[in-house]
Design a protein around this motif. Structure first.
Motif, short mmCIF file in Angstrom:
data_model
loop_
_atom_site.label_atom_id
_atom_site.label_comp_id
_atom_site.label_asym_id
_atom_site.label_seq_id
_atom_site.Cartn_x
_atom_site.Cartn_y
_atom_site.Cartn_z
N UNK A 1 6.43 25.16 -23.14
CA UNK A 1 6.60 25.07 -24.59
C UNK A 1 5.64 26.02 -25.31
N UNK A 2 4.37 26.06 -24.83
CA UNK A 2 3.40 26.99 -25.45
C UNK A 2 3.85 28.44 -25.26
N UNK A 3 4.31 28.77 -24.06
CA UNK A 3 4.79 30.13 -23.80
C UNK A 3 5.99 30.47 -24.67
N UNK A 4 6.86 29.49 -24.86
CA UNK A 4 8.04 29.71 -25.68
C UNK A 4 7.64 29.97 -27.13
N UNK A 5 6.64 29.24 -27.64
CA UNK A 5 6.16 29.46 -29.00
C UNK A 5 5.58 30.86 -29.13
N UNK B 1 0.82 -1.21 0.00
CA UNK B 1 0.00 0.00 0.00
C UNK B 1 0.85 1.25 0.00
N UNK B 2 1.89 1.25 0.82
CA UNK B 2 2.80 2.39 0.87
C UNK B 2 3.50 2.59 -0.47
N UNK B 3 3.92 1.47 -1.09
CA UNK B 3 4.58 1.56 -2.39
C UNK B 3 3.63 2.10 -3.45
N UNK B 4 2.36 1.67 -3.41
CA UNK B 4 1.37 2.16 -4.37
C UNK B 4 1.15 3.66 -4.19
N UNK B 5 1.09 4.11 -2.93
CA UNK B 5 0.91 5.54 -2.67
C UNK B 5 2.10 6.33 -3.19
N UNK B 6 3.32 5.83 -2.95
CA UNK B 6 4.52 6.52 -3.42
C UNK B 6 4.54 6.56 -4.95
N UNK B 7 4.15 5.45 -5.58
CA UNK B 7 4.12 5.39 -7.04
C UNK B 7 3.10 6.37 -7.59
N UNK B 8 1.93 6.44 -6.95
CA UNK B 8 0.89 7.37 -7.38
C UNK B 8 1.38 8.81 -7.27
N UNK B 9 2.04 9.13 -6.16
CA UNK B 9 2.58 10.49 -6.00
C UNK B 9 3.59 10.80 -7.09
N UNK B 10 4.44 9.82 -7.40
CA UNK B 10 5.46 10.03 -8.43
C UNK B 10 4.81 10.23 -9.80
N UNK B 11 3.78 9.44 -10.09
CA UNK B 11 3.08 9.58 -11.38
C UNK B 11 2.42 10.95 -11.47
N UNK B 12 1.78 11.37 -10.36
CA UNK B 12 1.14 12.68 -10.36
C UNK B 12 2.17 13.79 -10.51
N UNK B 13 3.31 13.63 -9.86
CA UNK B 13 4.37 14.62 -9.99
C UNK B 13 4.87 14.66 -11.44
N UNK B 14 5.03 13.48 -12.03
CA UNK B 14 5.44 13.42 -13.44
C UNK B 14 4.40 14.03 -14.35
N UNK B 15 3.12 13.79 -14.04
CA UNK B 15 2.04 14.36 -14.82
C UNK B 15 2.06 15.87 -14.71
N UNK B 16 2.27 16.38 -13.50
CA UNK B 16 2.34 17.83 -13.29
C UNK B 16 3.55 18.39 -14.02
N UNK B 17 4.66 17.66 -14.01
CA UNK B 17 5.85 18.10 -14.73
C UNK B 17 5.56 18.19 -16.22
N UNK B 18 4.81 17.21 -16.75
CA UNK B 18 4.46 17.24 -18.16
C UNK B 18 3.59 18.45 -18.48
N UNK B 19 2.64 18.74 -17.58
CA UNK B 19 1.79 19.91 -17.79
C UNK B 19 2.62 21.19 -17.79
N UNK B 20 3.54 21.30 -16.83
CA UNK B 20 4.38 22.49 -16.77
C UNK B 20 5.29 22.60 -17.99
N UNK B 21 5.81 21.47 -18.44
CA UNK B 21 6.67 21.46 -19.62
C UNK B 21 5.88 21.87 -20.85
N UNK B 22 4.64 21.36 -20.98
CA UNK B 22 3.78 21.75 -22.10
C UNK B 22 3.45 23.22 -22.07
N UNK B 23 3.14 23.74 -20.88
CA UNK B 23 2.84 25.16 -20.75
C UNK B 23 4.07 26.00 -21.10
#
Length: 144
Positions: free
Chosen positions: A91-95, A67-89
């Motif tokens: 990129x749009x700002x740079x364009x 359960x702890x590992x699943x929670x840590x993995x979920x947090x990491x995935x969400x952090x990665x997802x947020x990183x992707x959103x920030x990276x996309x934003x």
């Protein structure tokens, strides 16, 4: 269960789940191994209860760890997802910034052309002013 002892020269009967142990000297011991389930099935109720509790504790520990590992993995995935959103934003700002820079560059090029034209016109006006003052002098001279 008692181990069976055989002198070294004799061959023990073949047990499929037997363990042969040779002692220094002339004896070989055949000990029949039993599975943990078989041992627990023949054990006392107290030992069965302790075995059940230990298995239950290990299982609870493993479930908690998973359960702890699943929670840590979920947090990491969400952090990665947020990183992707920030990276996309970013990129749009740079364009958008690139478009603004290109537009500014185009405007500067046009201003440079306009400046050159204004310089040509200024030179032409200066020549005309010089010529007009010469003409004014000539006209004054003729009118006298």
């Amino acid at each position: 269960m008692r181990p069976l002892i055989f002198p070294r020269g004799e061959t023990p009967p073949s047990f499929p789940s037997a363990l042969l142990v040779f002692w220094p000297g002339r004896l070989a011991i055949a000990v029949r191994r039993r599975s943990l389930v078989a041992v627990m099935a023949t054990g006392t109720p107290d030992s069965q209860a302790r075995f059940g509790q230990s298995v239950k504790g290990l299982l609870t520990e493993k479930v908690t760890t998973c359960g702890t590992d699943v929670i840590a993995l979920t947090k990491q995935v969400l952090k990665g997802s947020r990183s992707s959103e920030l990276l996309g934003q970013a990129a749009r700002n740079m364009v958008l910034q690139e478009d603004a820079i290109l537009h500014s560059e185009d405007s500067l090029r046009k201003m440079a052309i306009i400046t050159t034209h204004l310089q040509y016109q200024q030179e032409a006006i200066q020549k005309n002013v010089e010529q007009s003052s010469d003409l004014q002098d000539q006209l004054n001279h003729l009118l006298k």
